[in-house]
Design an enzyme around this catalytic site. Structure first.
Site, short mmCIF file in Angstrom:
data_model
loop_
_atom_site.label_atom_id
_atom_site.label_comp_id
_atom_site.label_asym_id
_atom_site.label_seq_id
_atom_site.Cartn_x
_atom_site.Cartn_y
_atom_site.Cartn_z
N GLY A 219 0.82 -1.11 0.15
CA GLY A 219 0.00 -0.07 -0.02
C GLY A 219 0.72 1.29 0.02
CD GLU B 196 2.35 8.12 -11.14
OE1 GLU B 196 2.46 7.36 -12.09
OE2 GLU B 196 1.59 8.67 -10.65
N GLY B 197 5.40 4.00 -8.70
CA GLY B 197 6.23 2.72 -9.23
C GLY B 197 5.48 1.55 -9.04
CG HIS B 198 3.28 0.45 -5.34
ND1 HIS B 198 3.33 1.73 -4.51
CD2 HIS B 198 3.71 -0.68 -4.58
CE1 HIS B 198 3.98 1.37 -3.51
NE2 HIS B 198 4.31 0.21 -3.37
CE LYS C 16 13.11 1.64 -3.83
NZ LYS C 16 12.31 1.06 -2.55
CG ASP C 17 12.17 -3.63 -3.33
OD1 ASP C 17 12.59 -3.32 -2.22
OD2 ASP C 17 10.99 -3.12 -3.96
CB SER D 211 10.58 4.03 -1.51
OG SER D 211 10.36 3.47 -0.37
CB SER D 212 5.82 3.14 0.70
OG SER D 212 4.78 2.52 -0.29
#
Ligand code: AMP
Length: 285
Positions: A28, A32-34, A146-147, A182-183
Site C-alpha cells: 500500500g 507511480e512505482g506500484h 527497485k527491490d 518508495s512508500s
C-alpha cells in the site's frame, strides 16, 4: 473493481475468473512505482489483481511496522484509474490465522545484501508471497527491480516450489530528482528529499565509470561511496558491486551482468537503490 478482504470470499470470486491473471502484491501507500506494475499487468494480462497488505513478518524488531504509511482509500482511488479486477485487502487474522509465523522456504540469497542488514526479512517476504500465490493463483506476478534481490529470490522460489507463474520484472520508477520512488519516502522532510537525490547521482556516476570501461569493483564502490558521503546526513549501510546472476560480491575484475546496489539511512529512513549493467563481452571485441 472488486474489494475483498477474506480468503473465503476471494476464492469464491476467483473460481469464475478465466484467462491470464496478473498479480501485483504491495504493502500500500501506492505511488507511480506500484502503478507501473499495475499498468504492465494490464498490458500483458487479461485480469489484474492487486493486494494491499502490510506483512508483519518482514519487519524486524525496531523497524517501522507500526508507522508504515497506511492510506487505503487513496490507494483504492489510484487503482480505480486502472483496469484492476480485484483488490485483495486481507488482515493479519486471514494471512496468519495461527499466529505471526514464517514458513520453511529457504534460499542461499537470504543472508546477503538486504538479508545481511535485515535478518529474517526474506523469510517474511517469501512466506507472505507464497501464501498470496496460493490464494490468488496468478499466471503472472509483477515485481519491481527497485527491490532487485527480492525479485531474484521470488523468481528462484517460483522455480524451486514449481509454481506455474511467470515472474515479470518492472523497471525502477523515480521522482523528478532521481530518487527511487518508495512508500518510505513519505518519512523524508523536504530537505532530506533534496539530499536523497545524491543517491541517484552517485549511482549514475558509477554507471558512467562502467561505461567508460572501469573493471575494478573496488574503484567503482569507492566512487559511489565518496559521492554519497559528500552528504554528511547519510549513514551508509552498504555499497555493493555484485554479480547480477548470483548476487555474490565481485572479487577481481568485473564481468558479465553486474548489480550495483546501495542501502543507507537518512535520519531514521532506510533507502535502497540499484542499477544493473551488462558488461560488453570482451572476447567479442
Ligand atoms: P512494496 O509496497 O514496497 O512492498 O512494493 C510492492 C512492489 O512494488 C514491489 O515489487 C516493489 O519492488 C515495487 N516497487 C516499489 N517501488 C518501486 C519503484 N520505485 N519502481 C518500481 N517498482 C517499485
Amino acid at each position: 473493481m472488486k474489494k475483498i478482504s477474506t480468503i473465503k470470499e476471494f476464492r469464491k470470486w476467483r473460481k469464475n475468473i478465466s484467462g491470464s491473471i496478473g498479480f501485483v502484491p504491495t504493502m500500500g501507500a501506492l505511488h507511480e512505482g506500484h502503478l507501473s506494475l499495475v499498468s504492465k499487468s494490464n498490458n500483458i494480462c487479461e485480469n489484474t489483481i492487486v493486494s494491499i497488505y502490510i506483512n508483519p513478518t518482514q519487519f524486524a524488531e525496531g523497524e517501522d511496522l507500526d508507522t508504515y504509511p497506511q492510506m487505503v482509500q487513496a490507494d483504492l482511488d489510484k487503482l480505480s484509474k486502472y483496469e484492476v479486477d480485484c483488490v485483495f485487502l486481507p488482515g493479519n487474522s486471514e494471512m496468519y490465522p495461527e499466529g505471526i509465523n514464517v514458513g520453511n522456504y529457504d534460499n542461499n540469497l537470504f543472508d546477503i545484501l538486504e538479508g545481511k542488514s535485515r535478518p529474517g526479512f526474506f523469510k517474511g517476504v517469501t512466506t507472505i508471497v507464497a501464501k498470496l500465490f496460493d490464494i490468488v493463483e496468478p499466471t503472472h506476478a509483477f515485481f519491481g527491480e527497485k527491490d532487485f534481490q527480492q525479485f531474484c529470490i521470488i523468481k528462484q522460489m517460483v522455480s524451486d516450489l514449481n509454481y506455474s507463474i511467470e515472474v515479470v520484472p518492472c523497471p525502477i520508477i523515480r521522482e523528478e530528482n532521481g530518487l527511487a520512488m518508495s512508500s518510505r519516502n513519505k518519512y523524508l522532510t523536504e530537505s532530506e528529499y533534496s539530499i536523497a537525490a545524491t543517491i541517484f547521482k552517485a549511482l549514475e556516476s558509477g554507471k558512467k565509470l562502467l561505461k567508460d570501461g572501469e573493471l575494478n569493483g573496488d574503484k567503482l564502490k569507492r566512487e559511489i561511496y565518496q559521492i554519497i558521503k559528500s552528504e554528511p546526513a547519510f549513514t551508509i549501510d552498504y555499497v555493493s558491486v555484485a554479480s547480477g546472476d548470483t548476487l555474490e560480491e565481485f572479487e577481481g575484475e568485473l564481468s558479465g551482468d553486474i548489480l550495483v546496489s546501495v542501502a543507507l539511512f537518512l535520519s531514521k529512513t532506510r533507502l535502497i537503490d540499484n542499477f544493473t549493467y551488462s558488461s560488453p563481452d570482451l572476447h567479442n571485441c
